[in-house]
Design a protein around this motif. Structure first.
Motif, PDB file in Angstrom:
ATOM      1  N   ILE A   1       0.855  -1.251  -0.071  1.00  0.00           N
ATOM      2  CA  ILE A   1       0.102   0.129  -0.073  1.00  0.00           C
ATOM      3  C   ILE A   1       0.701   1.310   0.094  1.00  0.00           C
ATOM      4  O   ILE A   1       0.478   2.143  -0.679  1.00  0.00           O
ATOM      5  CB  ILE A   1      -1.130   0.235   1.153  1.00  0.00           C
ATOM      6  CG1 ILE A   1      -1.789  -1.349   1.031  1.00  0.00           C
ATOM      7  CG2 ILE A   1      -1.631   1.178   1.214  1.00  0.00           C
ATOM      8  CD1 ILE A   1      -2.847  -1.181   2.496  1.00  0.00           C
ATOM      9  N   VAL A   2       1.991   1.138   0.854  1.00  0.00           N
ATOM     10  CA  VAL A   2       2.716   2.583   1.065  1.00  0.00           C
ATOM     11  C   VAL A   2       3.239   3.114  -0.350  1.00  0.00           C
ATOM     12  O   VAL A   2       3.240   4.217  -0.411  1.00  0.00           O
ATOM     13  CB  VAL A   2       3.864   2.046   1.987  1.00  0.00           C
ATOM     14  CG1 VAL A   2       4.835   3.266   2.145  1.00  0.00           C
ATOM     15  CG2 VAL A   2       3.483   1.671   3.291  1.00  0.00           C
ATOM     16  N   PRO A   3       3.830   2.235  -1.144  1.00  0.00           N
ATOM     17  CA  PRO A   3       4.465   2.882  -2.437  1.00  0.00           C
ATOM     18  C   PRO A   3       3.384   3.402  -3.271  1.00  0.00           C
ATOM     19  O   PRO A   3       3.722   3.949  -4.438  1.00  0.00           O
ATOM     20  CB  PRO A   3       5.246   1.659  -3.178  1.00  0.00           C
ATOM     21  CG  PRO A   3       5.354   0.689  -2.136  1.00  0.00           C
ATOM     22  CD  PRO A   3       4.020   0.802  -1.265  1.00  0.00           C
TER      23      PRO A   3
ATOM     24  N   TRP B   1       1.860   3.730 -13.940  1.00  0.00           N
ATOM     25  CA  TRP B   1       0.965   3.474 -12.788  1.00  0.00           C
ATOM     26  C   TRP B   1      -0.442   2.406 -12.953  1.00  0.00           C
ATOM     27  O   TRP B   1      -0.443   1.618 -12.058  1.00  0.00           O
ATOM     28  CB  TRP B   1       0.038   4.823 -12.317  1.00  0.00           C
ATOM     29  CG  TRP B   1      -0.608   5.202 -13.350  1.00  0.00           C
ATOM     30  CD1 TRP B   1      -0.301   5.953 -14.557  1.00  0.00           C
ATOM     31  CD2 TRP B   1      -2.110   4.835 -13.621  1.00  0.00           C
ATOM     32  NE1 TRP B   1      -1.488   6.209 -15.193  1.00  0.00           N
ATOM     33  CE2 TRP B   1      -2.499   5.602 -14.800  1.00  0.00           C
ATOM     34  CE3 TRP B   1      -2.933   4.100 -12.908  1.00  0.00           C
ATOM     35  CZ2 TRP B   1      -3.936   5.322 -15.277  1.00  0.00           C
ATOM     36  CZ3 TRP B   1      -4.296   3.842 -13.207  1.00  0.00           C
ATOM     37  CH2 TRP B   1      -4.858   4.816 -14.373  1.00  0.00           C
ATOM     38  N   PHE B   2      -0.299   2.117 -14.250  1.00  0.00           N
ATOM     39  CA  PHE B   2      -1.466   1.238 -14.596  1.00  0.00           C
ATOM     40  C   PHE B   2      -1.241  -0.226 -14.481  1.00  0.00           C
ATOM     41  O   PHE B   2      -1.879  -1.113 -14.361  1.00  0.00           O
ATOM     42  CB  PHE B   2      -1.954   1.532 -15.962  1.00  0.00           C
ATOM     43  CG  PHE B   2      -0.916   1.424 -17.010  1.00  0.00           C
ATOM     44  CD1 PHE B   2      -0.408  -0.012 -17.586  1.00  0.00           C
ATOM     45  CD2 PHE B   2      -0.222   2.353 -17.330  1.00  0.00           C
ATOM     46  CE1 PHE B   2       0.597  -0.180 -18.523  1.00  0.00           C
ATOM     47  CE2 PHE B   2       0.756   2.470 -18.355  1.00  0.00           C
ATOM     48  CZ  PHE B   2       1.400   1.374 -18.875  1.00  0.00           C
ATOM     49  N   VAL B   3       0.107  -0.531 -13.903  1.00  0.00           N
ATOM     50  CA  VAL B   3       0.506  -2.056 -13.648  1.00  0.00           C
ATOM     51  C   VAL B   3       0.738  -2.255 -12.398  1.00  0.00           C
ATOM     52  O   VAL B   3       0.983  -3.358 -11.752  1.00  0.00           O
ATOM     53  CB  VAL B   3       1.870  -2.293 -14.480  1.00  0.00           C
ATOM     54  CG1 VAL B   3       1.951  -2.111 -16.012  1.00  0.00           C
ATOM     55  CG2 VAL B   3       3.065  -1.363 -13.910  1.00  0.00           C
ATOM     56  N   TYR B   4       0.200  -1.405 -11.432  1.00  0.00           N
ATOM     57  CA  TYR B   4       0.379  -1.263 -10.073  1.00  0.00           C
ATOM     58  C   TYR B   4      -1.154  -1.115  -9.351  1.00  0.00           C
ATOM     59  O   TYR B   4      -1.451  -0.031  -9.117  1.00  0.00           O
ATOM     60  CB  TYR B   4       1.244  -0.290  -9.389  1.00  0.00           C
ATOM     61  CG  TYR B   4       1.548  -0.633  -7.964  1.00  0.00           C
ATOM     62  CD1 TYR B   4       2.688  -1.741  -7.803  1.00  0.00           C
ATOM     63  CD2 TYR B   4       1.189   0.320  -7.213  1.00  0.00           C
ATOM     64  CE1 TYR B   4       2.917  -1.789  -6.460  1.00  0.00           C
ATOM     65  CE2 TYR B   4       1.637  -0.051  -5.595  1.00  0.00           C
ATOM     66  CZ  TYR B   4       2.677  -1.191  -5.426  1.00  0.00           C
ATOM     67  OH  TYR B   4       2.824  -1.376  -3.996  1.00  0.00           O
ATOM     68  N   PRO B   5      -1.797  -2.502  -9.397  1.00  0.00           N
ATOM     69  CA  PRO B   5      -3.397  -2.146  -8.803  1.00  0.00           C
ATOM     70  C   PRO B   5      -3.465  -1.519  -7.412  1.00  0.00           C
ATOM     71  O   PRO B   5      -4.569  -0.917  -7.301  1.00  0.00           O
ATOM     72  CB  PRO B   5      -3.792  -3.710  -8.897  1.00  0.00           C
ATOM     73  CG  PRO B   5      -2.660  -4.464  -9.719  1.00  0.00           C
ATOM     74  CD  PRO B   5      -1.434  -3.658  -9.867  1.00  0.00           C
ATOM     75  N   PRO B   6      -2.709  -1.708  -6.519  1.00  0.00           N
ATOM     76  CA  PRO B   6      -2.822  -1.155  -5.222  1.00  0.00           C
ATOM     77  C   PRO B   6      -3.107   0.439  -5.471  1.00  0.00           C
ATOM     78  O   PRO B   6      -3.760   1.091  -4.653  1.00  0.00           O
ATOM     79  CB  PRO B   6      -1.789  -1.318  -4.571  1.00  0.00           C
ATOM     80  CG  PRO B   6      -1.090  -2.852  -4.742  1.00  0.00           C
ATOM     81  CD  PRO B   6      -1.385  -2.586  -6.531  1.00  0.00           C
ATOM     82  N   CYS B   7      -2.619   1.271  -6.298  1.00  0.00           N
ATOM     83  CA  CYS B   7      -2.842   2.754  -6.654  1.00  0.00           C
ATOM     84  C   CYS B   7      -4.282   3.055  -7.372  1.00  0.00           C
ATOM     85  O   CYS B   7      -4.499   4.190  -7.416  1.00  0.00           O
ATOM     86  CB  CYS B   7      -1.596   3.185  -7.285  1.00  0.00           C
ATOM     87  SG  CYS B   7      -1.429   3.125  -8.983  1.00  0.00           S
TER      88      CYS B   7
END
Length: 253
Positions: free
Chosen positions: A183-185, A195-201
């Motif tokens: 979650i932190v990053p 950003w679109f390859v990182y679901p938590p964001c």
């Protein structure tokens, strides 16, 4: 459908819904008590009521919602591992993939319930803050429902990712630790081109874009549906497939 009914009976006996309600209370009570800070946002060009709404949803989308997903997925997994419950289920003529998918659907239902609690919490908090500060903090209902719906849909790939981690990592401590660490990053990754390859964001990106739309002096923060939607679809399907393949293997060994 039979598997979903079985999982629904298990859900009735659990305390998960009460955990979600408690999390929403923790989210909105400070917003009400500190409602006066929303009058100090003139430099950003956002009205007090819009700021009250968007700040609450930003805190929810950045940390509370992902953290809830992590905790719920681990609790669901650990419920089955107690007293060798999962081994007993796998000994029945039930396909492990079907059992895995039924748990994933129940997880989506729980998160939909949390989103409903979040929306109800907003309306109650807006009324409480309005009475406390003698100012109407309510915004249009359609905007609240639209934002909540977009945040929920954007969270589905993240749910699939965290569910996969709970299946692959049998240790609850490591599963929760890795999930919370992801979650932190999200704040940093959200501002990169990848950003679109990182679901938590994903949820935080949605709410941040909404904040820029509401604030006249903050510029734009748009997101392009391509390549986001294709990437999110691939990540979701991949995580679900991996979860179905490895579901219960650790317990069987």
């Amino acid at each position: 459908m039979n598997l979903l009914l079985i999982e629904g009976r298990k859900l009735k006996r659990s305390k998960l819904l009460w955990i979600l309600i408690a999390a929403i209370l923790i989210m909105w009570i400070p917003c009400v008590l500190n409602a006066d800070v929303n009058f100090d946002m003139e430099t950003e060009g956002i009205s007090p009521e819009n700021n009250f709404f968007i700040q609450g949803f930003m805190g929810f989308a950045w940390f509370l919602f992902p953290a809830s997903i992590v905790v719920i997925t681990v609790l669901i997994a650990q419920t089955e591992r107690k007293n060798r419950g999962l081994l007993k289920m796998l000994s029945l003529p039930v396909h492990p993939g079907g059992l895995c998918l039924s748990k994933f659907v129940i997880l989506l239902f729980l998160l939909a319930a949390e989103m409903l609690f979040m929306v109800l919490g907003y309306f109650l908090s807006a009324e409480a803050a309005s009475g406390l500060e003698h100012y109407d903090f309510s915004v249009d209902v359609s905007m609240v429902l639209r934002t909540a719906g977009l945040v929920y849909l954007a969270s589905v790939p993240m749910v699939a990712l965290y569910y996969m981690l709970s299946v692959l990592i049998t240790s609850s401590v490591f599963s929760v630790g890795i999930g919370l660490a992801l979650i932190v990053p999200s704040v940093l990754v959200m501002n990169t081109k990848a950003w679109f390859v990182y679901p938590p964001c994903y949820p935080f990106r949605i709410v941040t874009a909404q904040m820029h739309d509401l604030a006249t002096k903050m510029g734009s923060f748009d997101y392009e549906l391509v390549p986001w939607i294709p990437a999110a679809a691939v990540i979701t399907v991949l995580c679900i497939v991996i979860s179905c393949i490895f579901f219960g293997r650790g317990e069987v060994r």
